[in-house]
Design a protein around this motif. Structure first.
Motif, PDB file in Angstrom:
ATOM      1  N   GLN A   1       3.124 -10.828   4.797  1.00  0.00           N
ATOM      2  CA  GLN A   1       2.051  -9.984   4.494  1.00  0.00           C
ATOM      3  C   GLN A   1       0.676 -10.488   4.857  1.00  0.00           C
ATOM      4  OE1 GLN A   1       2.489  -7.181   2.825  1.00  0.00           O
ATOM      5  NE2 GLN A   1       4.689  -7.553   3.398  1.00  0.00           N
ATOM      6  N   ALA A   2       0.608 -11.979   5.343  1.00  0.00           N
ATOM      7  CA  ALA A   2      -0.815 -12.156   6.194  1.00  0.00           C
ATOM      8  C   ALA A   2      -1.008 -11.388   7.063  1.00  0.00           C
ATOM      9  CB  ALA A   2      -0.690 -13.526   6.376  1.00  0.00           C
ATOM     10  N   GLY A   3      -0.347 -10.667   7.717  1.00  0.00           N
ATOM     11  CA  GLY A   3      -0.463  -9.570   8.965  1.00  0.00           C
ATOM     12  C   GLY A   3      -1.452  -8.561   8.408  1.00  0.00           C
ATOM     13  N   MET A   4      -1.452  -8.301   7.183  1.00  0.00           N
ATOM     14  CA  MET A   4      -2.589  -7.193   6.648  1.00  0.00           C
ATOM     15  C   MET A   4      -3.849  -7.873   6.752  1.00  0.00           C
ATOM     16  SD  MET A   4      -2.764  -5.241   3.138  1.00  0.00           S
ATOM     17  CE  MET A   4      -1.340  -4.074   3.555  1.00  0.00           C
ATOM     18  N   ALA A   5      -3.940  -9.225   6.683  1.00  0.00           N
ATOM     19  CA  ALA A   5      -5.237  -9.752   6.613  1.00  0.00           C
ATOM     20  C   ALA A   5      -5.696  -9.656   7.948  1.00  0.00           C
ATOM     21  CB  ALA A   5      -5.085 -11.253   6.074  1.00  0.00           C
ATOM     22  N   VAL A   6      -4.845 -10.272   8.823  1.00  0.00           N
ATOM     23  CA  VAL A   6      -5.354 -10.363  10.279  1.00  0.00           C
ATOM     24  C   VAL A   6      -5.696  -8.895  10.630  1.00  0.00           C
ATOM     25  CG1 VAL A   6      -4.574 -10.776  12.597  1.00  0.00           C
ATOM     26  CG2 VAL A   6      -3.831 -12.282  10.866  1.00  0.00           C
ATOM     27  N   GLY A   7      -4.931  -7.788  10.461  1.00  0.00           N
ATOM     28  CA  GLY A   7      -5.283  -6.334  10.964  1.00  0.00           C
ATOM     29  C   GLY A   7      -6.611  -5.932  10.282  1.00  0.00           C
ATOM     30  N   ILE A   8      -6.884  -6.333   9.214  1.00  0.00           N
ATOM     31  CA  ILE A   8      -8.196  -5.799   8.434  1.00  0.00           C
ATOM     32  C   ILE A   8      -9.097  -6.638   8.965  1.00  0.00           C
ATOM     33  CG2 ILE A   8      -9.433  -5.692   6.288  1.00  0.00           C
ATOM     34  CD1 ILE A   8      -6.883  -5.203   4.783  1.00  0.00           C
ATOM     35  N   ILE A   9      -9.023  -7.968   9.303  1.00  0.00           N
ATOM     36  CA  ILE A   9     -10.193  -8.738   9.792  1.00  0.00           C
ATOM     37  C   ILE A   9     -10.700  -8.411  11.310  1.00  0.00           C
ATOM     38  CG2 ILE A   9     -10.825 -11.137  10.321  1.00  0.00           C
ATOM     39  CD1 ILE A   9      -9.238 -12.181   8.099  1.00  0.00           C
ATOM     40  N   VAL A  10      -9.677  -8.247  11.901  1.00  0.00           N
ATOM     41  CA  VAL A  10      -9.945  -8.178  13.336  1.00  0.00           C
ATOM     42  C   VAL A  10     -10.239  -6.670  13.916  1.00  0.00           C
ATOM     43  CG1 VAL A  10      -8.893  -8.235  15.708  1.00  0.00           C
ATOM     44  CG2 VAL A  10      -8.550 -10.148  13.919  1.00  0.00           C
ATOM     45  N   MET A  11      -9.565  -5.901  13.367  1.00  0.00           N
ATOM     46  CA  MET A  11      -9.846  -4.275  13.664  1.00  0.00           C
ATOM     47  C   MET A  11     -10.985  -3.657  13.715  1.00  0.00           C
ATOM     48  SD  MET A  11      -7.379  -3.128  15.630  1.00  0.00           S
ATOM     49  CE  MET A  11      -5.683  -3.345  16.107  1.00  0.00           C
ATOM     50  N   PRO A  12     -11.702  -3.704  12.267  1.00  0.00           N
ATOM     51  CA  PRO A  12     -13.049  -3.060  12.105  1.00  0.00           C
ATOM     52  C   PRO A  12     -13.913  -3.129  13.069  1.00  0.00           C
ATOM     53  CG  PRO A  12     -11.777  -3.631  10.055  1.00  0.00           C
ATOM     54  CD  PRO A  12     -11.058  -4.435  11.117  1.00  0.00           C
TER      55      PRO A  12
END
Length: 434
Positions: A151-162
């Motif tokens: 589930q840490a993948g969600m954090a990485v996606g939210i941190i990096v993508m915006p």
């Protein structure tokens, strides 16, 4: 080679989940960053673009039962490679769209094509399971750690993508940004080529890995002649008579509504309050940081707190964080928005990591797979509704305050059935013990 619980090969499931969640969440968040630009480009109401963006995760979840059905006929390797190419193609079409209908249709196709995402998370279980339910089956002693990592993948996606998408928007424009997003998603095709074929799993859901061709699902219950009986059997429609399952379905529907509304509209909300687009993108990054912290501390929290208690606390804190939006909006507080985002990201991650353990406790193991498939359909319904209503509330009121207050109310309502059901079950147990 036999696959055992907590084995090294089982950790590949957690890694695959991490990768899939990173891109799925990151893609939705990236499209949310582009919402103001797309709204201006196509001169269309906010709810239209918001609905289009919500179709990607929404229809991705609706295809969950289809993913389970296809996996009975095709190898996960084939499914991942074919449908990942379809998803990338849909994003490429979106990048050259000249009208709102074409844009919406391409985003819808992206959502349907995300059936590959579900299969990528479940290739080890082949025909028998989909989505993250396999981690419940393949992990026992280290489940909390594996779940937290995935589930840490969600954090990485939210941190990096915006911030990355905002940078791409400034340099390449919205068409080039979507095209680059398609390129980022293309790695799933390569991932699919690397998947090892698996055999049909046995009753304990522990399969054997073969290097030869994929072994299709063995036909079960061939004596069932009725088509309707087969549908009920294979899709586990009897789950809809189970109060525990219905409470989880309600919870996931509410989660889909809240998460998609937050993913899609947080950056536009920040821009609407007067913050620069690039600064607004870091408001979303703050939520990813909260999510990442939750993934790190969750295994330690489970040593002292039960999954149900963590689920209730998490849902309540999500409600409170979203309910603070009117105050933050009134003072146009950048720090306030960032703190609200961190709290939301942290407790949303805690709640969703806990819910899988709750499902494991209240749903029979042989029904967990289809239960997770169906609650993902509930998630999709909530997601699509949020894409429409959250944008429509903005068009109606001229700000996002009502949208975020609605997210808060839905979060609270979503946990109520499970809470009431647990109170009722505890009362029954006390009565029987007397």
């Amino acid at each position: 080679m036999e696959v055992k619980k907590d084995s090294g090969w089982a950790w590949m499931i957690s890694l695959a989940t991490f990768t899939a969640v990173t891109l799925e969440t990151g893609t939705v968040k990236a499209l949310g960053v582009m919402l103001p630009t797309l709204r201006q480009q196509f001169s269309t109401p906010t709810w239209v673009i918001g609905l289009g963006i919500s179709l990607a995760p929404g229809f991705g979840a609706i295809t969950s039962p289809l993913a389970g059905a296809l996996s009975k006929r095709m190898s996960p390797r084939s499914i991942v490679m074919v449908f990942s190419l379809l998803a990338v193609t849909a994003l490429i079409v979106a990048s050259v769209s000249t009208s709102v209908p074409i844009l919406l249709l391409s985003l819808l196709s992206t959502g349907i094509s995300r059936i590959y995402n579900l299969q990528l998370k479940s290739f080890l279980l082949g025909a028998e399971s989909v989505v993250i339910s396999q981690m419940v089956i393949y992990f026992e002693e280290y489940y909390d750690i594996a779940n937290a990592f995935g589930q840490a993948g969600m954090a990485v996606g939210i941190i990096v993508m915006p911030p990355l998408m905002q940078l791409f928007l400034d340099i390449y424009g919205w068409r080039g940004t979507i095209l680059l997003l398609a390129g980022i998603n293309l790695h799933f095709t390569v991932s699919g080529a690397l998947l090892r074929p698996v055999s049909t799993v046995n009753d304990t859901h522990i399969g054997k890995i073969h290097n030869n061709d994929y072994i299709p699902l063995v036909q079960r219950k061939s004596n069932i002649d009725s088509y309707l009986a087969n549908v009920v059997y294979y899709l586990d429609l009897t789950l809809f008579t189970d109060a525990s399952f219905l409470s989880m379905l309600t919870l996931y529907t509410a989660n889909g509504y809240c998460l998609t509304g937050w993913l899609v509209y947080l950056v536009p909300h920040s821009i609407d309050l007067g913050f620069e687009p690039y600064h607004a993108s870091f408001i979303a990054t703050a939520g990813g940081i909260g999510n990442l912290i939750a993934s790190i501390v969750y295994p330690f929290m489970t040593k002292t707190l039960s999954p149900s208690l963590l689920l209730y606390i998490g849902s309540l804190m999500i409600t409170l964080s979203l309910a603070m939006d009117p105050v933050v909006s009134l003072f146009h507080s950048y720090i306030g928005l960032a703190l609200m985002s961190i709290v939301f990201g942290f407790w949303r991650a805690i709640a969703m990591m806990s819910v899988m353990k709750v499902i494991k406790n209240v749903i029979e193991e042989e029904k967990i797979t289809n239960a997770v498939l169906w609650i993902n359909v509930g998630y999709s319904v909530g997601s699509i509704l949020s894409g429409f209503f959250s944008g429509w509330f903005f068009d109606l009121t001229g700000n996002y305050v009502l949208s975020f207050l609605t997210l808060s109310a839905i979060s609270l309502l979503g946990i109520c059935p499970q809470f009431l059901l647990e109170i009722g079950n505890n009362s029954k147990r006390k009565s029987l013990s007397k």
